[in-house]
Design an enzyme around this catalytic site. Structure first.
Site, mmCIF file in Angstrom:
data_model
loop_
_atom_site.group_PDB
_atom_site.id
_atom_site.type_symbol
_atom_site.label_atom_id
_atom_site.label_comp_id
_atom_site.label_asym_id
_atom_site.label_seq_id
_atom_site.Cartn_x
_atom_site.Cartn_y
_atom_site.Cartn_z
ATOM 1 N N HIS A 60 88.495 92.365 74.632
ATOM 2 C CA HIS A 60 89.970 92.049 74.511
ATOM 3 C C HIS A 60 89.904 92.708 76.864
ATOM 4 C CE1 HIS A 60 94.161 91.777 76.189
ATOM 5 N NE2 HIS A 60 94.951 92.853 75.573
ATOM 6 N N ASP A 111 94.284 103.197 71.590
ATOM 7 C CA ASP A 111 94.955 102.277 71.219
ATOM 8 C C ASP A 111 95.414 102.288 69.700
ATOM 9 O OD1 ASP A 111 95.197 99.235 71.158
ATOM 10 O OD2 ASP A 111 93.198 98.604 70.749
ATOM 11 N N CYS A 153 96.877 100.400 76.204
ATOM 12 C CA CYS A 153 96.909 99.302 76.800
ATOM 13 C C CYS A 153 98.700 98.806 76.162
ATOM 14 C CB CYS A 153 96.038 98.016 75.524
ATOM 15 S SG CYS A 153 96.471 98.249 74.242
ATOM 16 N N ARG A 189 97.909 94.425 84.647
ATOM 17 C CA ARG A 189 97.639 93.201 83.866
ATOM 18 C C ARG A 189 97.539 92.128 85.395
ATOM 19 N NH1 ARG A 189 96.888 93.552 78.577
ATOM 20 N NH2 ARG A 189 96.135 91.050 78.836
ATOM 21 N N GLN A 241 92.379 93.647 80.039
ATOM 22 C CA GLN A 241 93.444 94.307 79.257
ATOM 23 C C GLN A 241 92.115 95.494 79.995
ATOM 24 O OE1 GLN A 241 95.910 95.595 77.930
ATOM 25 N NE2 GLN A 241 95.690 98.320 79.154
#
Ligand code: CP
Ligand code: NVA
Length: 325
Positions: free
Chosen positions: A147, A238, A283, A311, A150
Site C-alpha cells: 500500500h 494496522d 492507516c 493521502r 499510504q
C-alpha cells in the site's frame, strides 16, 4: 515477479506508481516535498475549490475498486477534482472483469478512454498485469502485498510533526500486513530504522527483510513489542484482517489470528515505552480494543486524522508525477 520488491518484470513504457521499490529515495522525497507545497498553497481553501494550477483539466482518471475503500477512493477523487480533472469510479464487479474479461484486455480498453488508472485489488498480480498492458499510468491503491500511497502519506505526516524521518526509530507492531511491506520498502528508501514486533507466524515475509537489508535499510525483527518500541519516535500498527481477505478466510483462521495478536494491542502502557514525544500512526480503518486502544488512537500522540488528510496531498503529487512522466 519478485516477491520481495514487488515490482514489474520489465520496464514500463509509462510511469506507473506500483511500489516504493520502483523509485529512488530522492524521487520519493521530491514527491513528498511537492505534496507539502501543494498542501500549503491551498491551506484554508474550501475542499471543492480547485488548486491555483489545474494541470489535470481535460484529463479523466478511472478509479477501480475491487475491494471496499473510504480514504483511497475519496482522497483520489477529491484530489483529482482539485487538480481540475474528472474521475470515473468503478466497482470491479460492475465491469466485465466481474464476469471474466481479462485484466489485460481491460487495461488495453481503459487506456483508450482515460488518462490514468488507480486500482485497489486483492491480488498484486492483477495490479502488475494491468500495468504491463496499460498504456496510461497505473497507481496502486492497495493490494494484498503493498500500500505505497499510504506509506508516502505516513512519512509526510511524521515529518510534518517531527522533522526528517531519516535515522529515526519507527516501531511497527502486530501483523506483517501490506502496509508493513510498504514500510519495509520505505525504510530502505527514506533511511529510517524499522523495528518490527509481530506475533509468531504473523510477521513479514523473509524475502522483504532480505530485500530491505540488501538495499541499506536497518530492520530489526522481534516478538517482544515492549523491547521493539523502546525509544521509538513513531509507533505504527494496522488492522489484523485485510480488506483483501474479506470473505476469503475462514472464521477459525480469523479467530486464531486474533488470539495470537491480542498481546500486540498498542496500549497507553506500550506507548509509554516509546520516546516521550512519539507519534502514533494507523492507516485506518481502526478496530479499537484490537490492534489499538481507544486511549491511544484518540489520544494526544495520535496523528491519524492528519495521516488520512495527507493521502489527498501526496496522491496529487504522485498522480502529477505519473502523468508528467
Ligand atoms: N487507509 C486506507 O487505504 O483506507 P481505505 O481502505 O478506506 O481506502
Ligand atoms: N492492511 C489493511 C489496510 C487498509 C487500508 C487492509 O489490507 O485492509
Amino acid at each position: 515477479m519478485s516477491i520481495a520488491a514487488t515490482t514489474m518484470t520489465r520496464a514500463p513504457a509509462v510511469r506507473h506508481f506500483l511500489d516504493l521499490t520502483d523509485f529512488t529515495g530522492a524521487e520519493l522525497r521530491d514527491l513528498i516535498e511537492r505534496a507539502k507545497t501543494m498542501k500549503n498553497a491551498r491551506a484554508g481553501a474550501p475542499r471543492g475549490t480547485p488548486d491555483r494550477a489545474t494541470p489535470l483539466k481535460g484529463r479523466i482518471v478511472a478509479l477501480i475498486f475491487e475491494k471496499q475503500s473510504t480514504r483511497t477512493r475519496l482522497s483520489f477523487d477529491v484530489g483529482i477534482r482539485q487538480l481540475g480533472g474528472e474521475t470515473i469510479v468503478l466497482n470491479g464487479y460492475d465491469l466485465q472483469l466481474g464476469r471474466g474479461e481479462t485484466i489485460a484486455d481491460t487495461a488495453r480498453v481503459l487506456s483508450r478512454y482515460v488518462d490514468a488508472i488507480v486500482i485497489r485489488t486483492a491480488k498484486h498480480e492483477t495490479l502488475l498485469e494491468l500495468a504491463l498492458n496499460a498504456t496510461v499510468p497505473v497507481i496502486n491503491g492497495l493490494t494484498n502485498l503493498s500500500h505505497p500511497c499510504q506509506v508516502m502519506a505516513d512519512v509526510m505526516t511524521f515529518e510534518e510533526a517531527r522533522g526528517p524521518i531519516a535515522g529515526k526509530n519507527v516501531a511497527w507492531i502486530g501483523s506483517g500486513t501490506n502496509v508493513a511491506s510498504s514500510f519495509i520498502h520505505a525504510a530502505a528508501r527514506f533511511g529510517f530504522n524499522l523495528r518490527i514486533a509481530c506475533a509468531a507466524g504473523e510477521g513479514p515475509r523473509p524475502e522483504l527483510i532480505e530485500w530491505a537489508r540488501a538495499n541499506g535499510a536497518k530492520v530489526t525483527l522481534g516478538e517482544n513489542s515492549e523491547k521493539i518500541v523502546a525509544g521509538a519516535a513513531c509507533v505504527v500498527t494496522d488492522t489484523w484482517v485485510s480488506v483483501t481477505e474479506e470473505g476469503q478466510i475462514a472464521a477459525d483462521v480469523v479467530s486464531s489470528r486474533h488470539t495470537k495478536l491480542a498481546p500486540y494491542c498498542v496500549t497507553p502502557a506500550l506507548m509509554a515505552k516509546a520516546a516521550p514525544n512519539a507519534v502514533f500512526l494507523h492507516c485506518l480503518p481502526a478496530h479499537r480494543g484490537e490492534e489499538v486502544a481507544a486511549e491511544v488512537i484518540d489520544g494526544p500522540q495520535s496523528l491519524v486524522w492528519e495521516e488520512a488528510e495527507n493521502r489527498l496531498h501526496v496522491q496529487k503529487a504522485i498522480l502529477l508525477n505519473c502523468l508528467e512522466g
